[in-house]
Write an enzyme that holds these catalytic residues in place. Structure first.
Site, PDB file in Angstrom:
ATOM      1  N   SER A  86     108.549  41.472 -20.993  1.00  0.00           N
ATOM      2  CA  SER A  86     108.736  41.416 -19.542  1.00  0.00           C
ATOM      3  C   SER A  86     110.225  41.607 -19.209  1.00  0.00           C
ATOM      4  O   SER A  86     110.792  42.652 -19.544  1.00  0.00           O
ATOM      5  CB  SER A  86     108.153  40.116 -18.993  1.00  0.00           C
ATOM      6  OG  SER A  86     108.047  40.178 -17.594  1.00  0.00           O
ATOM      7  N   ASP A 114      97.458  43.851 -16.740  1.00  0.00           N
ATOM      8  CA  ASP A 114      98.647  43.028 -16.492  1.00  0.00           C
ATOM      9  C   ASP A 114      98.713  42.671 -15.007  1.00  0.00           C
ATOM     10  O   ASP A 114      98.749  43.545 -14.134  1.00  0.00           O
ATOM     11  CB  ASP A 114      99.903  43.803 -16.914  1.00  0.00           C
ATOM     12  CG  ASP A 114     101.137  42.916 -16.945  1.00  0.00           C
ATOM     13  OD1 ASP A 114     101.382  42.200 -15.957  1.00  0.00           O
ATOM     14  OD2 ASP A 114     101.845  42.944 -17.962  1.00  0.00           O
ATOM     15  N   HIS A 157      99.503  39.705 -19.019  1.00  0.00           N
ATOM     16  CA  HIS A 157     100.948  39.562 -19.235  1.00  0.00           C
ATOM     17  C   HIS A 157     101.288  38.377 -20.151  1.00  0.00           C
ATOM     18  O   HIS A 157     102.458  38.097 -20.389  1.00  0.00           O
ATOM     19  CB  HIS A 157     101.614  39.363 -17.868  1.00  0.00           C
ATOM     20  CG  HIS A 157     103.073  39.706 -17.819  1.00  0.00           C
ATOM     21  ND1 HIS A 157     103.537  40.996 -17.895  1.00  0.00           N
ATOM     22  CD2 HIS A 157     104.181  38.919 -17.716  1.00  0.00           C
ATOM     23  CE1 HIS A 157     104.869  41.001 -17.826  1.00  0.00           C
ATOM     24  NE2 HIS A 157     105.283  39.754 -17.724  1.00  0.00           N
TER      25      HIS A 157
END
Lengths: 276, 276
Positions: B146, B222, B254
């Site tokens: 991320s 995600d 995610h």
């Protein structure tokens, strides 16, 4: 039943679910990993009972278990370690009350209205998962860590014929002779030590043993080693000539880093029994 | 340097250390996994940069990375994601301030006195680990998740020649055009967007690319997919004909369950480059 979360993981699903428990008289939360194979057929299941202070979540996120469960096509159940809630009795110590159910059915006040973890695990949650998920309750193994290792060993020996295999990471082996045990057993079960015997792996090993293979790993440098009483269970296993491997692992402590290191071996061990 | 903890793990050591950082002007904590091979020789190293809200600890406990790092004989560094402390500026949002350093050197008030994460990672912590541990800083790879995937990609492209390989899990790919990016870049670097360009993987890919292999995994499901801007980096990679694999993984989100699923592939990918 409420779905708290479902995350795809190793081509399977790591779920967290909440249900109203009649046994514990409160809502209970558990984690369940289903491998991809569960989409097509019921899969064998390995119970993972956690230790003091844990919820359903610790092992689910920190034990690195799903990779091997996916490889072997085995479901993993991560129950909570006690009833929970504002209405549920608790204690200020980390080792009694919420987070510390010890896998017994409490008979004493104030614990007995909710602290029925033995029946919750072996009866209600077993039925619940069997009815609601693609899991084959005729093929069960059980493992656990610390207090959960105690739970796994004692449940496996008490429920003869149910579990194909049992393993444990740094289990509490002789709680009736340990500060991790006596405090809790007197609180939950009262002062009559006769009621404690079925919750002591060493005493159960002397009395009945287990009709399958056992694998136990404990760290040589376990910071709680004196509380575990490993030597008592080791002696009882050897005396009975129980089918068992007890491995003392140099340099390892009581943490999830220890658990994650050896869980590949444990899941392979259970897979061998579950697919036999 | 203070040793916070050291746990044996896969025959190596998972350590957590704290040191006084001159760059960030505060104490900084990091995790370091050293495989068994580090006892005998300096080992290659893979940086793992974490995402928003994370400390050094999240990936260290939840990514299931050590099993594969041990298999390949690679060290893992888990830096924190920002400076920390009561004297360090912060913001009430989860996505700015402590836990959200974005791997830049802040030039703006109130952030600039401490938020120097780019230099901290690429200079001070690199030197610190090279001087204090059995790690070979001539063999480095970098990955992240991320915000940390953003950090890995941008650092790898900016520090040409340093990293043999770069990978990322669900990286923020085009922060200058995302709500995960514009807010932080204006806060840390000011309104002149020219200063932002070296912290945007898509812009760096258009401008210079990376002189090694790239592996990126991002979940099709995600929940932050719109913030990542994967399509922009994908187009830039294809336009440049960069050596890269971009994998969109069906059903994955995610979470660390996604990261742990694919980290075996990422560590094997880095190992191939680091041992080439």
């Amino acid at each position: 039943m409420e779905t708290i979360s479902e995350n795809r993981c190793f081509d399977g699903v790591q779920g967290v679910y909440r249900h109203a428990s009649n046994t514990c008289n409160c809502d209970m939360t558990f984690g369940l990993f289903l491998p991809e194979e569960a989409k097509y057929a019921r899969v064998p299941v390995l119970w993972y009972l956690s230790g003091l202070t844990c919820t359903h979540e610790n092992a689910m996120t920190k034990a690195a278990a799903q990779v091997w469960a996916a490889e072997h096509g085995i479901a993993l159940v991560f129950p909570d370690t006690s009833p929970r809630g504002d209405d549920v009795a608790d204690d200020q110590g980390y080792d009694l009350g919420q987070g510390a159910g010890f896998y017994v059915n409490a008979t004493e006040a104030p614990w007995s209205p909710h602290y029925q973890m033995y029946d919750y695990i072996t009866s209600e949650l077993t039925d619940w998962i069997g009815e609601n998920f693609s899991v084959d309750m005729d093929r069960q193994g059980i493992t656990g860590h610390s207090m959960g290792g105690h739970g796994a060993l004692t449940i496996a020996m008490n429920e003869a014929g149910r579990f194909a295999s049992v393993s444990a990471f740094a289990p509490i082996c002789h709680p009736t002779a340990s500060d991790w045990g006596r405090k809790q057993l007197v609180a939950y079960l009262g002062k009559d030590e006769a009621a404690w015997a079925k919750h002591d792996a060493t005493l159960l090993m002397k009395e009945r043993g287990f009709d399958g293979p056992i694998l136990i790993d404990t760290g040589v440098d376990d910071q709680f080693g004196d509380l575990l009483g490993t030597e008592h269970l080791a002696a009882a296993i050897a005396t009975r000539r129980q089918n068992a491997q007890l491995r003392l692992q140099s340099g390892y402590d009581h943490s999830y880093f220890f658990v994650s290191t050896f869980i590949e071996d444990h899941i392979a061990f259970h897979a061998q029994a579950l697919y036999a």
